[in-house]
Design a protein around this motif. Structure first.
Motif, PDB file in Angstrom:
ATOM      1  N   GLU A 201      22.288  39.482  41.219  1.00 44.88           N
ATOM      2  CA  GLU A 201      22.633  40.882  41.011  1.00 44.88           C
ATOM      3  C   GLU A 201      23.837  41.013  40.076  1.00 44.88           C
ATOM      4  OE1 GLU A 201      23.295  42.530  44.826  1.00 44.88           O
ATOM      5  OE2 GLU A 201      21.177  42.483  45.435  1.00 44.88           O
ATOM      6  N   LEU A 202      24.791  40.057  40.205  1.00 45.24           N
ATOM      7  CA  LEU A 202      25.986  40.097  39.360  1.00 45.24           C
ATOM      8  C   LEU A 202      25.637  39.936  37.894  1.00 45.24           C
ATOM      9  CD1 LEU A 202      29.076  40.072  38.935  1.00 45.24           C
ATOM     10  CD2 LEU A 202      29.017  37.608  39.371  1.00 45.24           C
ATOM     11  N   VAL A 203      24.857  38.868  37.549  1.00 46.92           N
ATOM     12  CA  VAL A 203      24.548  38.615  36.141  1.00 46.92           C
ATOM     13  C   VAL A 203      23.621  39.686  35.580  1.00 46.92           C
ATOM     14  CG1 VAL A 203      24.959  36.155  36.333  1.00 46.92           C
ATOM     15  CG2 VAL A 203      22.680  37.019  36.781  1.00 46.92           C
TER      16      VAL A 203
ATOM     17  N   ARG B   3      25.289  49.888  10.735  1.00 47.46           N
ATOM     18  CA  ARG B   3      24.716  49.159  11.863  1.00 47.46           C
ATOM     19  C   ARG B   3      25.369  47.786  12.024  1.00 47.46           C
ATOM     20  NH1 ARG B   3      18.442  47.368  12.088  1.00 47.46           N
ATOM     21  NH2 ARG B   3      19.266  45.752  10.730  1.00 47.46           N
ATOM     22  N   LYS B   4      25.650  47.111  10.903  1.00 46.72           N
ATOM     23  CA  LYS B   4      26.305  45.802  10.996  1.00 46.72           C
ATOM     24  C   LYS B   4      27.717  45.935  11.585  1.00 46.72           C
ATOM     25  CE  LYS B   4      27.540  41.690   8.340  1.00 46.72           C
ATOM     26  NZ  LYS B   4      28.842  41.603   8.947  1.00 46.72           N
ATOM     27  N   ASP B   5      28.452  47.011  11.162  1.00 46.57           N
ATOM     28  CA  ASP B   5      29.786  47.238  11.750  1.00 46.57           C
ATOM     29  C   ASP B   5      29.689  47.400  13.256  1.00 46.57           C
ATOM     30  OD1 ASP B   5      30.894  47.093   9.271  1.00 46.57           O
ATOM     31  OD2 ASP B   5      31.065  49.249   8.976  1.00 46.57           O
ATOM     32  N   ILE B   6      28.686  48.196  13.693  1.00 44.36           N
ATOM     33  CA  ILE B   6      28.523  48.434  15.131  1.00 44.36           C
ATOM     34  C   ILE B   6      28.164  47.128  15.832  1.00 44.36           C
ATOM     35  CG2 ILE B   6      27.067  49.592  16.827  1.00 44.36           C
ATOM     36  CD1 ILE B   6      26.954  51.980  14.942  1.00 44.36           C
ATOM     37  N   GLN B   7      27.268  46.337  15.187  1.00 45.50           N
ATOM     38  CA  GLN B   7      26.905  45.053  15.799  1.00 45.50           C
ATOM     39  C   GLN B   7      28.123  44.136  15.899  1.00 45.50           C
ATOM     40  OE1 GLN B   7      23.680  43.694  13.290  1.00 45.50           O
ATOM     41  NE2 GLN B   7      22.114  44.584  14.633  1.00 45.50           N
ATOM     42  N   ASP B   8      28.962  44.130  14.852  1.00 46.48           N
ATOM     43  CA  ASP B   8      30.174  43.296  14.906  1.00 46.48           C
ATOM     44  C   ASP B   8      31.102  43.758  16.025  1.00 46.48           C
ATOM     45  OD1 ASP B   8      29.259  41.806  12.806  1.00 46.48           O
ATOM     46  OD2 ASP B   8      30.401  42.875  11.277  1.00 46.48           O
ATOM     47  N   ASP B   9      31.250  45.098  16.169  1.00 42.84           N
ATOM     48  CA  ASP B   9      32.097  45.618  17.257  1.00 42.84           C
ATOM     49  C   ASP B   9      31.554  45.190  18.612  1.00 42.84           C
ATOM     50  OD1 ASP B   9      33.722  46.808  15.436  1.00 42.84           O
ATOM     51  OD2 ASP B   9      32.832  48.796  15.601  1.00 42.84           O
ATOM     52  N   ILE B  10      30.223  45.301  18.772  1.00 41.23           N
ATOM     53  CA  ILE B  10      29.603  44.929  20.055  1.00 41.23           C
ATOM     54  C   ILE B  10      29.756  43.432  20.306  1.00 41.23           C
ATOM     55  CG2 ILE B  10      27.384  44.762  21.245  1.00 41.23           C
ATOM     56  CD1 ILE B  10      26.647  47.447  19.977  1.00 41.23           C
ATOM     57  N   LYS B  11      29.615  42.621  19.245  1.00 35.08           N
ATOM     58  CA  LYS B  11      29.785  41.176  19.420  1.00 35.08           C
ATOM     59  C   LYS B  11      31.200  40.850  19.898  1.00 35.08           C
ATOM     60  CE  LYS B  11      28.274  38.764  15.884  1.00 35.08           C
ATOM     61  NZ  LYS B  11      27.930  38.471  14.486  1.00 35.08           N
ATOM     62  N   MET B  12      32.208  41.510  19.314  1.00 29.94           N
ATOM     63  CA  MET B  12      33.586  41.276  19.749  1.00 29.94           C
ATOM     64  C   MET B  12      33.775  41.715  21.201  1.00 29.94           C
ATOM     65  SD  MET B  12      35.066  39.747  17.359  1.00 29.94           S
ATOM     66  CE  MET B  12      36.678  39.792  18.113  1.00 29.94           C
ATOM     67  N   ARG B  13      33.154  42.837  21.568  1.00 31.52           N
ATOM     68  CA  ARG B  13      33.251  43.308  22.965  1.00 31.52           C
ATOM     69  C   ARG B  13      32.621  42.289  23.903  1.00 31.52           C
ATOM     70  NH1 ARG B  13      33.369  48.639  25.304  1.00 31.52           N
ATOM     71  NH2 ARG B  13      32.446  48.646  27.394  1.00 31.52           N
ATOM     72  N   ILE B  14      31.432  41.731  23.498  1.00 34.41           N
ATOM     73  CA  ILE B  14      30.739  40.751  24.340  1.00 34.41           C
ATOM     74  C   ILE B  14      31.567  39.491  24.478  1.00 34.41           C
ATOM     75  CG2 ILE B  14      28.718  39.241  24.434  1.00 34.41           C
ATOM     76  CD1 ILE B  14      27.099  41.537  23.213  1.00 34.41           C
ATOM     77  N   LYS B  15      32.207  39.054  23.388  1.00 33.78           N
ATOM     78  CA  LYS B  15      33.013  37.833  23.443  1.00 33.78           C
ATOM     79  C   LYS B  15      34.162  37.960  24.437  1.00 33.78           C
ATOM     80  CE  LYS B  15      32.093  36.424  18.669  1.00 33.78           C
ATOM     81  NZ  LYS B  15      32.674  36.266  17.314  1.00 33.78           N
ATOM     82  N   ARG B  16      34.685  39.184  24.590  1.00 40.60           N
ATOM     83  CA  ARG B  16      35.807  39.379  25.517  1.00 40.60           C
ATOM     84  C   ARG B  16      35.353  39.571  26.953  1.00 40.60           C
ATOM     85  NH1 ARG B  16      37.544  42.793  21.147  1.00 40.60           N
ATOM     86  NH2 ARG B  16      36.796  44.612  22.284  1.00 40.60           N
ATOM     87  N   THR B  17      34.039  39.729  27.151  1.00 43.12           N
ATOM     88  CA  THR B  17      33.529  39.993  28.508  1.00 43.12           C
ATOM     89  C   THR B  17      33.585  38.722  29.347  1.00 43.12           C
ATOM     90  OG1 THR B  17      32.061  41.719  27.686  1.00 43.12           O
ATOM     91  CG2 THR B  17      31.569  40.791  29.845  1.00 43.12           C
ATOM     92  N   ARG B  18      34.238  38.779  30.469  1.00 40.47           N
ATOM     93  CA  ARG B  18      34.299  37.677  31.433  1.00 40.47           C
ATOM     94  C   ARG B  18      34.143  38.243  32.834  1.00 40.47           C
ATOM     95  NH1 ARG B  18      33.626  35.282  27.527  1.00 40.47           N
ATOM     96  NH2 ARG B  18      34.667  33.413  26.685  1.00 40.47           N
ATOM     97  N   PHE B  19      33.487  37.476  33.682  1.00 47.74           N
ATOM     98  CA  PHE B  19      33.357  37.891  35.080  1.00 47.74           C
ATOM     99  C   PHE B  19      33.282  36.637  35.932  1.00 47.74           C
ATOM    100  CE2 PHE B  19      29.202  37.600  33.141  1.00 47.74           C
ATOM    101  CZ  PHE B  19      28.446  36.870  34.053  1.00 47.74           C
TER     102      PHE B  19
END
Length: 787
Positions: free
Chosen positions: A59-61, A225-241
């Motif tokens: 459920e977490l992942v 779209r590439k800018d948005i994808q880059d922003d999302i990639k940076m957000r994903i890289k910072r995601t930790r749980f």
């Protein structure tokens, strides 16, 4: 008949033996039953914990992946609207700049001059990660400003067609005339992209009627779209749980987009990636993506920060629009590790309880034995047990149990004894808690602390003091020996004089530390127990900032004084000659009137150059210079400079020569580089006598460098002035060969901008032999945008 004599046994012995057998039998039976039920319950709980733990991690992942996908869908919904709003806001900003420049200058300048000022203001502006720029077109179709293709400026582009044959300029003019503003869409083949593909580009324009022009800017939806994808990639890289949890992204074709791995990087093709048990991980991800709503996969993966390969479960779901496989995983070995730890704790509890059971059996046997003895022995035994238990209770802090004694007299005195034990235990706990709190604060507070006893021997010092002074043996450190760290100056003498007072006031001192000389604030305190405390903290950054601020203010005051002085001359010329023209209208000859107008014109140009340099210097000082590195063709750049300064050189009959070969390039900020070259060439013209020459050349040098050389046949410089320039100092301005005035800011701006571009400036000159300015810059740098 002789009867066999039986061995006599006492009742106490028989009772003791029977009770011993019964007690041992009961004890082992109870222990076996207890162990059986304990182990059975543990196995049930372990299986339940295993299932619940696995389900919880699933459920977490899944929740983490769904959060990322929801964010992607939400962002995509507003992608085009976001682009249109951004273009509109940017165009409105440019229109406001144009309107402001026009309002300030329309009464004193021609429309062409105002348009020139507007182009200078908008040309260097970049946005949207450096790809965005402003363009200006007049309503007749002539391109006025095209920063990325300046060769088109001044040309009529009414017949310009996009990749689909649309007349883009005509469409823009139609919107400008009919609506005043609006969006225009065109289709273009992008540079550095597949030449067979067309990309949609949206532009927003707004007309400025007083000058008959419109301003606009545009962007490609694919770039947004590439800018948005880059922003999302940076957000994903910072995601930790959790402890090791993170989110990863791969494409449907197995290319890593976001990956946490020492072996692989973003952009690597990992379709055949296999774990240590032969599982094709990326191919399993693809299978999970094709399930409705995504799916789970299991494999083995290296734990981050360790050398351990552990089982892992991940949830994978696809984003079809971007061909992305979004996944998040957790390591499930921790579930079995937790169960193993619980099993180990169970065994330890069973051993402890078994030992306690044996102890209880022994106590029962001792009681049985003593019950068989005389009453005196019972009393004596109870007293000995009481004393023993009392010692244990006092030491451990646990209450004494009244059930351990058969004497009512002993039972009656246990409550007050237990109350005393409880109070003692609580007092010790509070004392220990207070000591731990003090030690934690003392060791971790970002202030240097030392505690001395009454004989000035050190008792404690904290980590901050150790880091600052790197003192190994504190036992030999006295308060008076600390004075050897103080350099001999008046500030430190005042501190030493006030030190014995211990008045708690912080004083500034200069002190030697393990990192060199620093400035500290120190204070001395006395405690009620005759201890001395020294407390201090580092103020070196504050001291240095104050010193730099004072130097900066002094420099600014000096420059403003020079500018104020040098502005008087041009203003007096303009005011004086304009007054003559106004008071003698119609009485002056054409030659005199033209000569007076020429003086006014020259003074205005001088003030304009002076104010432009002052503005560039102010922007450099405020740190608002924005760098955009690109490949620069040196011949084209210097040709623009020569073209710009040719009228100035022609007035003095000076030859202006561009000796740079075509094809020589370097990576730099074209705007700053143009300012540098233009200032150096203008400086050469200023100090060269009529009939002389100013040359611009360039060459490659060692260390991957490009050297740009500006050489003049002017009056040259003294050795002292050359030394100042080569050491980066500001030099005082002097009049040119035609009495041209200046502030000295031009060369100062060159020095600062060259520093921004990671380059150096060197001068070679002798009086009456001309000067040579050599700008050395890196030939190749990473293309990037900097603030």
């Amino acid at each position: 008949m002789i009867r066999k004599k039986t061995k006599s046994k006492s009742l106490t012995a028989i009772s003791f033996r029977n009770n011993l057998i019964v007690s041992i039998s009961i004890g082992f039976t109870v222990a076996a039953i207890f162990i059986f039920f304990e182990v059975r319950e543990f196995n049930k709980d372990a299986e339940k914990a295993r299932e619940e733990g696995l389900e919880s991690k699933k459920e977490l992942v899944k929740a983490e992946v769904e959060k990322v996908i929801d964010y992607i869908h939400f962002t995509r919904l507003f992608m085009e609207k976001r682009m249109r709003n951004n273009l509109k806001e940017r165009t409105y900003e440019a229109w406001s700049i144009i309107n402001n420049i026009y309002n300030k200058n329309h009464e004193t300048h021609t429309k062409r001059e105002i348009l020139h000022l507007i182009k200078q203001a908008l040309r260097p502006v970049r946005f949207n990660n450096g790809r965005g720029y402003y363009f200006l077109v007049n309503l007749n179709g002539v391109e006025e400003l095209y920063p990325v293709r300046p060769e088109f400026e001044g040309e009529n582009l009414l017949d310009l067609q996009d990749a689909r044959g649309n007349y883009v300029i005509k469409d823009e003019i139609k919107i400008a005339k009919e609506k005043g503003e609006g969006f225009v869409k065109g289709y273009w083949r992008k540079p550095y992209a597949d030449s067979t593909k067309m990309f949609a580009k949206t532009s927003f324009i707004k007309v400025f009627k007083p000058l008959g022009i419109y301003v606009g800017c545009g962007d490609y939806l694919i770039d947004v779209r590439k800018d948005i994808q880059d922003d999302i990639k940076m957000r994903i890289k910072r995601t930790r749980f959790g402890e090791y949890g993170y989110v990863f992204v791969n494409t449907y074709t197995g290319v890593a987009v976001v990956i946490d791995s020492k072996k692989y990087s973003e952009g690597d093709t990992i379709w055949e990636l296999t774990d240590s048990y032969g599982v094709k991980v990326i191919q399993e991800e693809w299978k999970a993506v094709n399930k409705p709503g995504g799916g789970f996969i299991r494999y083995h993966w290296l734990k981050p920060g360790t050398d351990k390969i552990a089982p892992k479960i991940s949830f994978i779901k696809g984003v079809d629009e971007w061909q992305w496989m979004i996944g998040a995983g957790v390591y499930i070995d921790v579930i079995e590790e937790n169960i193993a730890r619980e099993r180990e704790l169970l065994y330890k509890r069973m051993i402890r309880k078994g030992g306690l059971g044996l102890l209880l059996i022994l106590i029962v046997l001792v009681l049985i034995f003593y019950m068989a003895q005389r009453n005196a022995r019972i009393i004596h035994s109870n007293l000995e047990t009481f004393i023993s238990k009392l010692r244990i209770a006092v030491k451990s802090g646990k209450k004494m149990n009244a059930d351990d004694y058969s004497l009512v007299d002993l039972q009656n005195i246990l409550p007050p004894i237990n109350e005393i034990i409880v109070h003692k235990t609580e007092a010790e706990a509070k004392l220990k808690e207070s000591e731990i709190r003090f030690r934690t604060i003392f060791e971790n507070v970002p202030v240097m602390l030392l505690v001395f006893d009454n004989d000035l021997n050190i008792k404690f010092c904290n980590k901050e003091f150790n880091r600052e002074f790197d003192i190994k043996d504190h036992t030999k450190l006295l308060k008076r020996s600390l004075l050897r760290y103080l350099p001999n100056n008046k500030t430190n003498k005042d501190f030493i004089t006030a030190l014995p007072k211990c008045d708690g006031n912080f004083r500034e001192i200069n002190i030697k530390t393990a990192q060199g000389d620093k400035w500290h604030n120190w204070a001395c305190f006395n405690t009620p127990v005759n201890e001395t405390i020294l407390a201090g903290f580092d103020i070196t950054p504050i001291y240095q900032n104050q010193k730099r601020l004072a130097e900066s203010n002094a420099t600014k005051d000096k420059i403003l004084s020079v500018v104020s002085h040098d502005l008087h001359g041009p203003f007096n010329t303009i005011i004086g000659f304009s007054k003559i023209l106004l008071s003698n209208e119609g009485k002056l000859s054409k030659d005199k009137r033209d000569r007076y107008l020429q003086h006014i014109h020259n003074s205005s140009k001088s003030m304009h150059t002076m104010l432009t340099n002052l503005l560039s210097w102010a922007r450099a000082q405020s740190g608002k210079i924005k760098l955009y590195f690109t490949v620069v063709e040196l011949y084209l750049l210097t040709s623009e400079v020569v073209k710009t300064l040719s009228p100035l050189a022609a007035q003095k009959k000076i030859k202006l020569i561009n000796e740079i070969e075509t094809g020589l390039t370097l990576t730099s900020d074209i705007s700053l580089l143009r300012i540098i070259v233009q200032n150096l060439v203008a400086n050469g013209i200023k100090f060269t006598k009529p009939g002389g020459r100013v040359e611009v050349s360039a060459r490659r040098s060692a260390g991957n460098k490009i050297e740009i050389i500006v050489t003049d046949s002017g009056v040259g410089m003294s050795a002292d002035m050359v030394e100042k320039i080569n050491s980066g100092e500001k030099v005082e301005s002097s009049p040119g060969t035609n009495k041209e005035s200046g502030t000295g800011l031009g060369l100062l701006i060159c020095q600062e901008f060259i520093t921004y571009l990671d380059g150096t400036l060197k001068v070679k000159s002798h009086p009456n032999e001309g000067s040579s300015f050599v700008v050395s810059l890196p030939a190749h740098k990473e293309l990037r945008q900097e603030l």
